[in-house]
Each structure stands twice: as C-alpha cells, then as structure tokens.
Design a protein around this motif. Structure first.
Motif, mmCIF file in Angstrom:
data_model
loop_
_atom_site.group_PDB
_atom_site.id
_atom_site.type_symbol
_atom_site.label_atom_id
_atom_site.label_comp_id
_atom_site.label_asym_id
_atom_site.label_seq_id
_atom_site.Cartn_x
_atom_site.Cartn_y
_atom_site.Cartn_z
ATOM 1 N N ASP A 201 0.826 -1.203 0.000
ATOM 2 C CA ASP A 201 0.000 0.000 0.000
ATOM 3 C C ASP A 201 0.863 1.257 0.000
ATOM 4 N N ASP A 202 0.484 2.227 -0.795
ATOM 5 C CA ASP A 202 1.169 3.510 -0.857
ATOM 6 C C ASP A 202 0.400 4.505 0.007
ATOM 7 N N VAL A 203 1.058 5.049 1.019
ATOM 8 C CA VAL A 203 0.353 5.946 1.941
ATOM 9 C C VAL A 203 -0.166 7.194 1.232
ATOM 10 N N VAL A 204 0.485 7.603 0.155
ATOM 11 C CA VAL A 204 0.023 8.787 -0.568
ATOM 12 C C VAL A 204 -1.299 8.506 -1.279
ATOM 13 N N ASP A 205 -1.458 7.280 -1.749
ATOM 14 C CA ASP A 205 -2.719 6.900 -2.379
ATOM 15 C C ASP A 205 -3.820 6.663 -1.349
ATOM 16 N N GLU A 206 -3.440 6.156 -0.170
ATOM 17 C CA GLU A 206 -4.413 5.735 0.830
ATOM 18 C C GLU A 206 -4.776 6.823 1.832
ATOM 19 N N CYS A 207 -3.916 7.821 2.003
ATOM 20 C CA CYS A 207 -4.117 8.814 3.069
ATOM 21 C C CYS A 207 -4.007 10.231 2.502
ATOM 22 N N TYR A 208 -4.817 11.121 3.049
ATOM 23 C CA TYR A 208 -4.722 12.527 2.694
ATOM 24 C C TYR A 208 -5.313 13.354 3.837
ATOM 25 N N GLY A 209 -4.861 14.575 3.943
ATOM 26 C CA GLY A 209 -5.396 15.484 4.956
ATOM 27 C C GLY A 209 -5.122 15.066 6.383
ATOM 28 N N LEU A 210 -4.020 14.340 6.602
ATOM 29 C CA LEU A 210 -3.727 13.850 7.953
ATOM 30 C C LEU A 210 -3.334 14.995 8.884
ATOM 31 N N ASP A 211 -3.724 14.833 10.137
ATOM 32 C CA ASP A 211 -3.321 15.810 11.159
ATOM 33 C C ASP A 211 -1.913 15.525 11.675
ATOM 34 N N VAL A 212 -1.569 14.246 11.780
ATOM 35 C CA VAL A 212 -0.280 13.849 12.351
ATOM 36 C C VAL A 212 0.258 12.637 11.608
ATOM 37 N N VAL A 213 1.576 12.651 11.348
ATOM 38 C CA VAL A 213 2.298 11.445 10.941
ATOM 39 C C VAL A 213 3.395 11.219 11.969
ATOM 40 N N LEU A 214 3.431 10.012 12.547
ATOM 41 C CA LEU A 214 4.535 9.618 13.411
ATOM 42 C C LEU A 214 5.429 8.696 12.595
ATOM 43 N N ASP A 215 6.590 9.210 12.214
ATOM 44 C CA ASP A 215 7.524 8.497 11.348
ATOM 45 C C ASP A 215 8.592 7.826 12.193
ATOM 46 N N LEU A 216 8.510 6.511 12.291
ATOM 47 C CA LEU A 216 9.492 5.731 13.045
ATOM 48 C C LEU A 216 10.452 4.992 12.120
#
Length: 315
Positions: A201-216
């Motif tokens: 899954d590509d997060v750019v295709d699946e997600c938009y308008g997010l308030d927060v990304v926690l990048d680990l």
C-alpha cells in the motif's frame, strides 16, 4: 556482579560479559537489583559508534549500555525519600552518557524511577520506559495530538509503534498503522482503525489530509509521508540520522515536521503506568534473552521488523 561492556565500537562481538563491584548509590540515587533491561535501536547504533549518544561516550570506553531498567531497590542514597528498599521500580536511566542498564545491579537517580504496576511482571517492565516515553512525547508534546485527529503511525508493530497506537486510541484519535501483513491482526487487537501493508500500500494513495504522521522509519518513508499531511498537519520523525533532510523537505513544501530526542520524564511515565493499570495499554515483549546473550539479542534487534520489545533478563 556481572555486566555487559564494550571497550570499542563495532559489531555485536564487541559486547563482553565482565565482572565489577556492586555500585553504591550517591546522594539522590538508589541501587537496583536489575530484573529486566530493555533493548532499543539506539543501543546497537551507539555500539557501532553512530548517533549523538556515541559522541557522548566515545572518550569513556569501556561502557555499559542500557537506558531501560526495572528491578528492586536494594540500597538508598542520602536524601532519597520517595523510594524504599524492596520497591519494584522501572525507569529510563543514565541518558545519554551514563547508561548502565545491562547489568545485575545499577545505580539510578530516584527522580528517574516510578513504581512498576502490578499488571506488569518485573522483567518485562524493563522494556517499557524508553519506548513508551518516545511515543508519549512524540504524540503529545511534539505533535499536540487531539482526540479528533487522524494519525498515521509508521512501523506500528514495533517497540515504539505498538505503544503509540494504543496511546493515540486511548486519547480518541483515529489511527492508521503501517506494518507487514503478518502484523495486521496484532495491530487490530491494539485498536488500530486502519492497517496498511507497507509492502503493498502507498500511503500517498491511501491517506490525505492527515493531522499527524509519526515516522518511526525515516528516510524516503518520512519524506513521502509529507504528501499525506493536511495543510495544518505535522510530521514527527524519530530516527535522527535522516531527520534534518525530512525537516528541510517539509519546509520546502510549506509543511511542518519536527525531529525529537526522548528524555526521561517521571510524570509521563506515571501517566503511562496508570494506563497499564487501567487495562487501556499493554506492553508486548517479543523475546527475552539472558544477560549473557546480549550479543545475540543485539543481532536480533538489528534485524528490525520485530513485534513489540526485546528485553534482557538480568536476574
């Protein structure tokens, strides 16, 4: 007592099991009979001479690693009134320059320690502090996560990630988690609302308008995730090696991104302990290694893609 040391930076073979005198606590400190010592990515990176912690200790070798401990108080230093001999405690100790957790006994500041909830066995408790504090401070200090927010958490099945999922859900946020397909059921059991297979899954295709990304994860994963942020969203990236590049990329796009370094904070740890006591959060320990097998534990740690935490049994 026995403790793990390294006399030079290098691969896991530099870890040696050595003898030392049991340390005596100074003013404001206590001595612990260590039960569990948590393993964290910073441990192997520092052992290899990488990152800011390595710069703190490079002139202090040999050095005993380990910032996470749990155990029983065996001696009290002058001025300590909050703890007593026999107390079951846990904490993030000696960060970043002293360490000392990979040992049968360790000295810690009384201000770094909290009581272990009855719901946690003592060895497992040693795996909690650093990962839990990283997740907590990233979510609630750096990202200012709110109950109505939608958050994406990368590497959500790992040590920091699986706790961050639970903290965010307990706070009322909508949680999207990335992990391997094999960890989907695990993350669903922790309360993740949506689960993305990072291999497919590509997060750019699946997600938009997010308030927060926690990048680990860092690197390209962090940079690409910027595309999924809303106009007022924020990305918090934890791996320090790539943080500057991700922050620069965010600035170029008119977005917000922050790096972070965890710090000991007993008040946060007490709040986390309450969530565990209430049954809202559980710690998953994937494997327990004897103290003498610290090198093997590091090899497992370096492989990544684990579920939950690894811990040394120092008893």
């Amino acid at each position: 007592m026995r403790h793990i040391q390294y006399h030079r930076f290098g691969d896991s073979s530099v870890l040696t099991l050595d003898d030392a005198a049991i340390p005596a606590p100074g003013p404001g400190d206590v001595c612990l009979r260590v039960a569990g010592a948590g393993l964290n990515p910073i441990d192997w990176k520092t052992r290899q001479g990488l990152g800011f912690a390595a710069r703190q200790i490079e002139d202090c070798l040999p050095w005993t690693p380990g910032y996470d401990v749990s155990g029983v108080v065996t001696a009290i230093g002058d001025g300590v009134t909050t703890l007593a001999e026999g107390d079951r405690v846990m904490g993030m100790i000696g960060f970043p320059g002293e360490g000392g957790g990979y040992a049968e006994y360790a000295v810690a500041s009384a201000e770094e320690l909290v009581q272990v909830p009855d719901e946690l066995d003592l060895v497992s408790a040693g795996a909690l502090p650093l990962a839990a504090l990283t997740a907590w401070q990233a979510l609630f200090e750096m990202a200012d996560l709110q109950p109505d927010h939608k958050i994406l958490i990368h590497a959500a099945a790992g040590g920091v990630g699986h706790l961050a999922v639970q903290f965010a859900r307990a706070h009322g946020a909508h949680v999207i988690a990335t992990a391997s397909e094999a960890n989907g059921d695990f993350l669903a059991s922790l309360g993740a609302d949506e689960i993305l297979d990072y291999r497919k899954d590509d997060v750019v295709d699946e997600c938009y308008g997010l308030d927060v990304v926690l990048d680990l994860v860092g690197g390209d994963t962090g940079k690409r995730s910027l595309h999924a942020l809303g106009e007022h969203g924020v990305l918090v990236t934890v791996p320090t090696v790539t943080a500057d590049d991700i922050i620069t990329e965010a600035e170029n796009r008119g977005l917000k991104a922050h790096g972070m370094t965890v710090r000991p904070e007993v008040f946060h740890l007490e709040e986390i302990a309450e969530l565990i006591e209430d049954g809202d959060v559980r710690l998953h320990v994937d494997a327990v290694f004897p103290l003498a097998d610290a090198a093997r534990a590091h090899e497992r740690l370096e492989m990544g893609h684990g579920r939950g935490k690894l811990v040394l049994d120092c008893g």
